[in-house]
Design a protein around this motif. Structure first.
Motif, PDB file in Angstrom:
ATOM      1  N   SER A 197       0.831  -1.203   0.000  1.00  0.00           N
ATOM      2  CA  SER A 197       0.000   0.000   0.000  1.00  0.00           C
ATOM      3  C   SER A 197       0.867   1.256   0.000  1.00  0.00           C
ATOM      4  CB  SER A 197      -0.921   0.012   1.221  1.00  0.00           C
ATOM      5  OG  SER A 197      -1.873  -1.015   1.148  1.00  0.00           O
ATOM      6  N   HIS A 198       2.017   1.192   0.653  1.00  0.00           N
ATOM      7  CA  HIS A 198       2.935   2.336   0.621  1.00  0.00           C
ATOM      8  C   HIS A 198       3.372   2.603  -0.821  1.00  0.00           C
ATOM      9  CE1 HIS A 198       4.379   0.709   4.805  1.00  0.00           C
ATOM     10  NE2 HIS A 198       3.106   1.071   4.816  1.00  0.00           N
ATOM     11  N   VAL A 199       3.674   1.535  -1.539  1.00  0.00           N
ATOM     12  CA  VAL A 199       4.108   1.676  -2.934  1.00  0.00           C
ATOM     13  C   VAL A 199       2.984   2.240  -3.785  1.00  0.00           C
ATOM     14  CG1 VAL A 199       4.972   0.450  -4.955  1.00  0.00           C
ATOM     15  CG2 VAL A 199       5.752  -0.216  -2.675  1.00  0.00           C
ATOM     16  N   THR A 200       1.783   1.691  -3.632  1.00  0.00           N
ATOM     17  CA  THR A 200       0.649   2.146  -4.426  1.00  0.00           C
ATOM     18  C   THR A 200       0.308   3.599  -4.122  1.00  0.00           C
ATOM     19  OG1 THR A 200      -0.261  -0.091  -4.483  1.00  0.00           O
ATOM     20  CG2 THR A 200      -1.772   1.705  -4.973  1.00  0.00           C
ATOM     21  N   ALA A 201       0.332   3.967  -2.836  1.00  0.00           N
ATOM     22  CA  ALA A 201       0.049   5.354  -2.476  1.00  0.00           C
ATOM     23  C   ALA A 201       1.068   6.306  -3.084  1.00  0.00           C
ATOM     24  CB  ALA A 201       0.044   5.498  -0.953  1.00  0.00           C
ATOM     25  N   THR A 202       2.327   5.900  -3.108  1.00  0.00           N
ATOM     26  CA  THR A 202       3.382   6.756  -3.638  1.00  0.00           C
ATOM     27  C   THR A 202       3.277   6.887  -5.153  1.00  0.00           C
ATOM     28  OG1 THR A 202       4.791   6.047  -1.806  1.00  0.00           O
ATOM     29  CG2 THR A 202       5.865   7.182  -3.629  1.00  0.00           C
ATOM     30  N   THR A 203       3.027   5.795  -5.842  1.00  0.00           N
ATOM     31  CA  THR A 203       2.863   5.876  -7.301  1.00  0.00           C
ATOM     32  C   THR A 203       1.607   6.653  -7.674  1.00  0.00           C
ATOM     33  OG1 THR A 203       1.737   3.724  -7.348  1.00  0.00           O
ATOM     34  CG2 THR A 203       4.113   3.730  -7.748  1.00  0.00           C
ATOM     35  N   ALA A 204       0.633   6.741  -6.765  1.00  0.00           N
ATOM     36  CA  ALA A 204      -0.581   7.520  -7.018  1.00  0.00           C
ATOM     37  C   ALA A 204      -0.392   8.999  -6.681  1.00  0.00           C
ATOM     38  CB  ALA A 204      -1.738   6.953  -6.204  1.00  0.00           C
ATOM     39  N   GLY A 205       0.807   9.380  -6.247  1.00  0.00           N
ATOM     40  CA  GLY A 205       1.094  10.781  -5.981  1.00  0.00           C
ATOM     41  C   GLY A 205       0.624  11.271  -4.632  1.00  0.00           C
ATOM     42  N   ALA A 206       0.452  10.341  -3.661  1.00  0.00           N
ATOM     43  CA  ALA A 206      -0.070  10.731  -2.350  1.00  0.00           C
ATOM     44  C   ALA A 206       1.005  11.276  -1.417  1.00  0.00           C
ATOM     45  CB  ALA A 206      -0.772   9.544  -1.700  1.00  0.00           C
ATOM     46  N   GLY A 207       2.255  11.289  -1.850  1.00  0.00           N
ATOM     47  CA  GLY A 207       3.317  11.798  -0.999  1.00  0.00           C
ATOM     48  C   GLY A 207       4.634  11.121  -1.304  1.00  0.00           C
ATOM     49  N   VAL A 208       5.571  11.250  -0.373  1.00  0.00           N
ATOM     50  CA  VAL A 208       6.878  10.604  -0.472  1.00  0.00           C
ATOM     51  C   VAL A 208       6.772   9.258   0.230  1.00  0.00           C
ATOM     52  CG1 VAL A 208       9.307  10.729   0.196  1.00  0.00           C
ATOM     53  CG2 VAL A 208       8.093  12.797  -0.546  1.00  0.00           C
ATOM     54  N   GLY A 209       7.235   8.223  -0.439  1.00  0.00           N
ATOM     55  CA  GLY A 209       7.177   6.888   0.143  1.00  0.00           C
ATOM     56  C   GLY A 209       8.511   6.456   0.712  1.00  0.00           C
ATOM     57  N   LEU A 210       8.470   5.832   1.867  1.00  0.00           N
ATOM     58  CA  LEU A 210       9.661   5.209   2.464  1.00  0.00           C
ATOM     59  C   LEU A 210       9.551   3.731   2.118  1.00  0.00           C
ATOM     60  CD1 LEU A 210      12.181   5.535   4.147  1.00  0.00           C
ATOM     61  CD2 LEU A 210      10.774   5.472   6.217  1.00  0.00           C
TER      62      LEU A 210
END
Length: 305
Positions: free
Chosen positions: A232-245
């Motif tokens: 979900s972190h990866v998906t959120a980041t690829t969706a432009g929701a922020g910076v992913g760790l």
């Protein structure tokens, strides 16, 4: 009476022995029952029959599950020899016959998808008699190894009555999409991350110290999409929701993501395989570990290029 005993079908002796072998490896009657496709009471009845025939206890209940007694250790060695003999009769060649049965593997989500599943698919092609049950969860190394043949954990574990082996090293890095960076600005230093949203674990339920420490070098950041699932972190980041760790072995292969501040930030981690001693003597479990380690090393090599 001797004639009646001699006429008993072989499976009356074989089933209790093989049932004991599964309980010894998994540490739980219920887990052994799942693998054998019988109910809990059947497992209990078979173990009781084995102990009556031997005149002693082969298993002892402990807080960490069922443990093998001194008598059980001798029975375990005999059961493994019987298992090998049966496998050699049913396999397509000696090695293929030995790699058979069901292996229960616990693993964090990202490792399960990107490391374990491809490795196990290749192993099954070479060993068609092998079945694997993959249970995904990100958690600390447990003191009880019961219910699983092998468990993948983050960080080198400190466990009792178990063995731990390195699978692979990796690192968490900072990632974002180009679109996100154009809209919110590209941070040029760690300090400039302040104010950006961070996609990472739910802090209140994160129980793995090595993962918890990953944010210590970062400034206070706004919460993005927090999840107990790294995918979900990866998906959120690829969706432009922020910076992913994110794990580098996942994010570096995602074309929509850009690595940020690679020279300034990387949180080094490792995956370890943990298993009960009885389970790790199983050739099928050894083959699963070898397949995971081989793929892990290959991915490490790719990341270092």
């Amino acid at each position: 009476m001797r004639d009646q005993q001699a006429a008993e079908p072989p499976h009356q002796h074989l089933e209790p022995l093989m049932t004991f072998l599964h309980v010894a490896r998994l540490g739980r009657y219920t887990a052994a029952a799942d693998v054998l496709r019988v109910n809990h009471s059947t497992v209990s009845r078979r173990i009781a029959a084995l102990e009556r025939s031997l005149g002693g206890r082969v298993l002892a209940r402990t807080p960490s599950g069922w443990e093998v007694t001194a008598l059980g250790q001798r029975v375990l060695a005999a059961a493994e020899r019987v298992e090998d003999a049966l496998a050699s009769l049913s396999g397509d060649g000696e090695q293929a016959g030995r790699i058979s049965g069901v292996v229960r593997l616990g693993s964090p989500d990202a490792f399960a998808v990107h490391v374990a599943t491809p490795a196990l698919a290749a192993l099954q092609r070479a060993s068609p008699n092998l079945a694997v049950e993959l249970i995904s969860a990100t958690q600390r190394a447990r003191q009880t190894r019961s219910g699983l043949d092998l468990e993948i954990v983050v960080g080198r574990p400190q466990v009792h009555r178990a063995q731990a082996e390195l699978v692979m090293d990796y690192a968490l890095g900072l990632y974002a999409t180009e679109d996100y960076l154009q809209r919110h600005g590209r941070p040029r230093s760690i300090a400039e991350l302040a104010g950006h949203r961070l996609n990472y674990y739910v802090e209140a339920v994160l129980t793995i110290d090595d993962l918890d420490r990953a944010t210590e070098a970062l400034p206070a950041m706004r919460r993005g999409i927090a999840s107990t699932n790294v995918l979900s972190h990866v998906t959120a980041t690829t969706a432009g929701a922020g910076v992913g760790l994110l794990p580098n072995y996942v994010a570096d292969h995602e074309p929509r993501l850009r690595r940020l501040l690679a020279e300034e930030y990387a949180h080094d981690l490792s995956y370890w395989a943990v298993g009960r001693q009885e389970a790790l003597r199983n050739p099928a479990v050894q083959a699963v570990y070898a397949a995971l380690r081989q793929r892990g090393q290959r991915m490490e090599d790719e990341l270092s290029r």
